[in-house]
Design an enzyme around this catalytic site. Structure first.
Site, PDB file in Angstrom:
ATOM      1  CG  HIS A  78      -9.450   0.786   4.901  1.00  0.00           C
ATOM      2  ND1 HIS A  78     -10.064   1.673   5.774  1.00  0.00           N
ATOM      3  CD2 HIS A  78      -8.115   0.973   5.050  1.00  0.00           C
ATOM      4  CE1 HIS A  78      -9.145   2.370   6.413  1.00  0.00           C
ATOM      5  NE2 HIS A  78      -7.953   1.966   6.003  1.00  0.00           N
ATOM      6  CD  GLU A 132      -7.713   2.821   2.304  1.00  0.00           C
ATOM      7  OE1 GLU A 132      -7.463   3.613   3.218  1.00  0.00           O
ATOM      8  OE2 GLU A 132      -7.067   1.788   2.079  1.00  0.00           O
ATOM      9  CD  GLU A 139      -4.540  -1.246   0.187  1.00  0.00           C
ATOM     10  OE1 GLU A 139      -5.174  -0.531   0.994  1.00  0.00           O
ATOM     11  OE2 GLU A 139      -4.040  -2.350   0.510  1.00  0.00           O
ATOM     12  CG  ASP A 192      -2.079   0.902   1.167  1.00  0.00           C
ATOM     13  OD1 ASP A 192      -2.173   1.692   0.218  1.00  0.00           O
ATOM     14  OD2 ASP A 192      -2.904   0.862   2.100  1.00  0.00           O
TER      15      ASP A 192
END
Length: 409
Positions: free
Chosen positions: A342, A291, A265, A236
């Site tokens: 998330h 998210e 991500e 991420d």
């Protein structure tokens, strides 16, 4: 047999509201600040008859202020209503608060409140002003689900209308940033030895950091793969989501592919749909995102472009559990795409994932430090063991507020 919609409401119930029992009528809506030890946080409480209280919190992101500003209207809309009437939920609240401002505008890359085209723009932060309004009503929706579960006497995942009864869920863990490669290597190994085989790490460099930043990100991937050859490693970022620099991200993706990342991500800004399409098409990596996308309408744009493999819509942010269920139903029609929310609030996510088939929602995200802090107000803390969490049996969202140890401020 009565046909049921995605929220488990029979067509008959939708057509003709039942008379609310006194015990399910909403009597109180309030933001309460609770103190637990040295910490204090605001929680939204919605109370029905019999002293049953739906709770959602702790509330962050300035949501207590937004909810307080709209409290009179919120009470007008909720007090006296039947908490078991599932038409009292995020979408109906939005229509009551923002009449004529259709959320479906997001499908055309238009902000529903401002009317501005947002495709290819950046926010300058995590959430847009409209997004924060959606998050405030998400909190109301989630508190209503907690209340329904307590009235019925079942966990939320057993009352959503699905047929799933998943008592245990697989978990993957958020670890942290890899600024110090030596420390990242040590922490990765330590967590592996404790049973965390699925780890998500964060890049700290983005397109603005140029070649040096790209090289640093790749070094993190290389070091972690070298240390944990068999691990499931997700990546991420705390930088790329705020920028648009597709060429830079494509190069990063192509070079990191050799290290077998499970997914990349949020590789670009939420409203950069074209960027998502390019990154997916030119790197071939598994892409996770969602998210920071609000409602099903923003997710639909990514699904239409076939550039999203894992949908991470957060029930605390996307429109509550009610909207998350709509997103899950929508995603289920896209072959091969999966949903893993998330983790802002672990309890909410566990209920959502447990309500869906494992083929659609194989696992749930866990953030240990955040979960410990947020659940410090509860009767117990949910903690996975060897990447498995037992689904809470308590009515509602899970462990209730431990009012005996809390001080009301």
């Amino acid at each position: 047999m009565l046909r049921r919609n995605l929220l488990g409401i029979s067509a008959a119930c939708l057509a003709a509201p039942r008379a609310a029992a006194a015990g399910s009528r909403i009597q109180r809506v309030e933001i309460v600040r609770w103190k637990a030890g040295k910490s204090a946080a605001d929680h939204l409480e919605i109370e029905a008859g019999g002293g049953r209280i739906g709770v959602f919190g702790p509330l962050g992101w300035g949501l207590p202020k937004l909810l307080a500003e709209d409290m009179a209207k919120l009470r007008e809309h909720l007090l006296g209503k039947d908490a078991l009437d599932r038409r009292v939920e995020f979408e109906s609240l939005w229509k009551a608060f923002y009449a004529g401002k259709e959320l479906s505008a997001y499908a055309a890359a238009t902000d529903p409140l401002t009317g501005q085209n947002i495709e290819g723009t950046t926010r300058g932060g995590r959430h847009s002003p409209t997004g924060l309004r959606i998050m405030a009503l998400s909190a109301v929706d989630n508190a209503l689900w907690d209340l329904r579960g307590k009235i019925i006497g079942r966990p939320v995942y057993r009352i959503t209308g699905g047929t799933q009864n998943r008592r245990r869920l697989d978990v993957y863990s958020r670890v942290g940033e890899g600024k110090d490669l030596g420390e990242a290597r040590r922490q990765a190994r330590e967590r592996w030895e404790k049973g965390q085989k699925k780890q998500k790490w964060y890049f700290v460099f983005g397109p603005k950091d140029g070649k040096d930043g790209l090289k640093a990100n790749l070094e993190l991937v290389r070091v972690l793969r070298e240390e944990l050859p068999e691990a499931t490693l997700m990546f991420d970022n705390h930088s790329m989501r705020f920028e648009i620099g597709v060429d830079w991200v494509v190069e990063l993706g192509k070079q990191m592919a050799q290290y077998r990342p499970f997914w990349l991500e949020e590789p670009t800004a939420p409203e950069d749909t074209e960027g998502y399409a390019r990154i997916k098409g030119e790197t071939g990596l598994i892409i996770a995102a969602g998210e920071h996308h609000y409602t099903r309408f923003q997710i639909q744009r990514l699904l239409d472009r076939k550039c999203l493999d894992w949908v991470q819509s957060d029930p605390d942010w996307c429109g509550g559990i009610s909207e998350w269920l709509r997103i899950a139903e929508m995603v289920s029609k896209h072959r091969g795409v999966k949903v893993v929310p998330h983790c802002d609030n672990f309890m909410t996510n566990v209920q959502c994932v447990a309500s869906q088939p494992v083929s659609l929602c194989p696992m749930v995200e866990y953030n240990d430090a955040q979960t410990e802090q947020k659940m410090s107000y509860r009767t117990r803390v949910l903690r996975p063991v060897n990447e498995v969490i037992d689904t809470p049996a308590e009515p509602g969202l899970g462990p209730d507020l431990d009012r005996a140890k809390l001080e009301k401020l």
